[in-house]
Design an enzyme around this catalytic site. Structure first.
Site, PDB file in Angstrom:
ATOM      1  N   GLN A 277     -22.086  81.110  62.031  1.00 11.92           N
ATOM      2  CA  GLN A 277     -21.738  79.574  61.660  1.00 11.92           C
ATOM      3  C   GLN A 277     -22.782  79.207  60.615  1.00 11.92           C
ATOM      4  O   GLN A 277     -22.629  78.157  59.796  1.00 11.92           O
ATOM      5  CB  GLN A 277     -21.905  78.667  62.653  1.00 11.92           C
ATOM      6  CG  GLN A 277     -23.257  78.643  63.525  1.00 11.92           C
ATOM      7  CD  GLN A 277     -23.293  77.677  64.897  1.00 11.92           C
ATOM      8  OE1 GLN A 277     -22.817  78.193  65.824  1.00 11.92           O
ATOM      9  NE2 GLN A 277     -23.871  76.411  64.680  1.00 11.92           N
TER      10      GLN A 277
ATOM     11  N   CYS B  47     -20.477  74.891  65.629  1.00 11.03           N
ATOM     12  CA  CYS B  47     -20.350  75.776  66.659  1.00 11.03           C
ATOM     13  C   CYS B  47     -18.807  75.437  67.118  1.00 11.03           C
ATOM     14  O   CYS B  47     -18.178  76.439  67.527  1.00 11.03           O
ATOM     15  CB  CYS B  47     -21.314  75.600  67.695  1.00 11.03           C
ATOM     16  SG  CYS B  47     -21.410  73.975  68.365  1.00 11.03           S
TER      17      CYS B  47
ATOM     18  N   HIS C 229     -23.701  72.878  72.758  1.00  8.83           N
ATOM     19  CA  HIS C 229     -23.422  74.240  71.890  1.00  8.83           C
ATOM     20  C   HIS C 229     -22.028  74.502  72.554  1.00  8.83           C
ATOM     21  O   HIS C 229     -21.710  74.433  73.812  1.00  8.83           O
ATOM     22  CB  HIS C 229     -24.212  74.952  72.106  1.00  8.83           C
ATOM     23  CG  HIS C 229     -24.131  76.375  71.234  1.00  8.83           C
ATOM     24  ND1 HIS C 229     -23.754  76.484  69.995  1.00  8.83           N
ATOM     25  CD2 HIS C 229     -24.091  77.578  71.589  1.00  8.83           C
ATOM     26  CE1 HIS C 229     -23.547  77.433  69.491  1.00  8.83           C
ATOM     27  NE2 HIS C 229     -23.750  78.303  70.461  1.00  8.83           N
TER      28      HIS C 229
END
Ligand SMILES: *[C@@H]1O[C@H](CO)[C@@H](O)[C@H](O)[C@H]1NC(C)=O
Ligand SMILES: *[C@@H]1O[C@H](CO)[C@@H](O)[C@H](O)[C@H]1NC(C)=O
Ligand SMILES: *[C@@H]1O[C@H](CO)[C@@H](O)[C@H](O)[C@H]1NC(C)=O
Ligand SMILES: *[C@@H]1O[C@H](CO)[C@@H](O)[C@H](O)[C@H]1NC(C)=O
Length: 325
Positions: free
Chosen positions: A127, A133, A273
């Protein structure tokens, strides 16, 4: 006498920064390995941060833990810097307090690894310095679900999600959620390929061309919050599953083994995340998830990590979802 004084001066200069020649040697080797170049001023800042990180890593590895830490591409960053560029910037609210996925309640296999079951997963992507993410978790999941259903693995576009999925409460490089990204793909009638809409790692204007859509979503399955057995059921009997969890500083330095933490929180409002569960198993009595990350293939176990399963570790069961194609 002069020598003693000189030595004393050198030692005190070094100890003022708590740095030794060995620390500089370690830093220079790491810089060479990662092709890093700094201005003189930044060099000393980064040397200090690197050394702090390395001490944390060495101390952890001396202890008796289920995972080891190691140097990686993030070793010259503070957790604050890391958090700004690589994680969801704001806590995301996942709305699946009551999901629509009905767990089959088994039987499911004791262990499964979708990497070994066929050609369902693209190579680990990167990324870079963008909090995207969630787009990689989304593409990884849709790539796998589509490959399982249609027999063809096609790398899909993260950039389309970064640029175009804002109406579904996603925020480009500032975070989003896979469940919301699947909703976007369902309503916008498709996602383009990586080749046709390549990744740039910054937010740009939306260039979605529906006639080039290569993957589709018929329905979004949200797994009920904290129903980790529902995740096991979905991964064991259907396909890989997108999920989110809270990354804390110890995870940034993860190298291998089964990650477990006492620092992270376990609730929906703390997850920062998004990643992809591609399997699960058990090692010496400790159950774990096998997870695809989006920090390149040199991070962790060739881009993957293991995290303890069955305890909602770091909120990993707080918001998980997958698409039906
Ligand atoms: C290390 O931890 C494991 C698991 O918690 C435990 O079984 C083992 O006895 C520990 N070993 C040492 C040397 O402390
Ligand atoms: C999460 O929900 C709270 C309260 O409803 C809201 O204020 C906040 O903006 C939401 N955050 C995100 C990232 O959607
Ligand atoms: C699944 O979650 C998304 C967002 O997180 C939500 O918009 C959608 O309505 C949910 N779907 C169902 C069927 O509950
Ligand atoms: C979070 O962790 C606490 C402390 O271990 C525990 O009591 C609680 O049940 C956990 N909550 C969830 C939703 O997993």
């Amino acid at each position: 006498m002069t020598n003693t004084l000189l030595l004393f001066a050198l030692v005190s200069a070094a100890s003022a920064f708590h740095l030794s020649e060995q620390d500089e040697f370690n830093f220079k080797s790491w810089m060479a390995q990662h092709n890093k170049v700094y201005s003189i001023k930044e060099y000393y800042q980064r040397l200090q941060i690197f050394t702090d990180n390395k001490r944390r890593i060495d101390k952890h590895n001396e202890g008796n833990h289920s995972f080891t830490m190691g140097l990686n591409q993030f070793s010259d960053m503070t957790f604050g810097e890391f958090q700004k560029s690589f994680l969801l910037s704001e806590p995301q609210n996942c709305s699946a307090t009551k999901g629509n996925y009905l767990s089959s309640n088994g039987p499911h296999p004791d262990a499964i690894d979708w990497r070994k079951k066929g050609n369902y997963l693209t190579p680990v992507k990167n990324q870079q310095g963008c909090g995207s993410c969630w787009t990689f978790s989304t593409t990884g999941c849709l790539e796998a679900v589509t490959a399982i259903a249609k027999g063809k693995l096609i790398p899909l576009s993260e950039q389309q999600l970064v640029d175009c999925a804002q109406d579904f409460n996603n925020h480009g490089c500032n975070g989003g959620l896979p469940s919301q990204a699947f909703e976007y793909i369902m309503y916008s009638k498709g996602l383009m390929t990586e080749d046709d809409y390549p990744y740039k790692a910054f937010e740009d204007t939306c260039k979605y061309k529906p006639e080039l859509a290569a993957a589709f979503v018929k329905e979004v399955m949200n797994i009920t919050a904290y129903d980790e057995m529902g995740m096991v059921d979905a991964v064991g009997t259907r396909n890989p599953v997108s999920f989110a969890f809270e990354v804390t500083i110890d995870f940034m330095h993860y190298s291998q083994g089964i990650y477990t933490s006492t620092e992270c929180h376990n609730t929906t409002d703390k997850v920062n995340h998004a990643v992809l569960a591609v399997g699960y198993g058990e090692d010496k009595g400790t159950p774990y998830w096998i997870v695809k990350n989006s920090w390149g293939s040199s991070w962790g176990i060739e881009g993957y990590f293991l995290i303890e399963r069955g305890k909602n570790m770091c909120g990993l069961a707080a918001c998980s979802s997958f698409p039906v194609v």
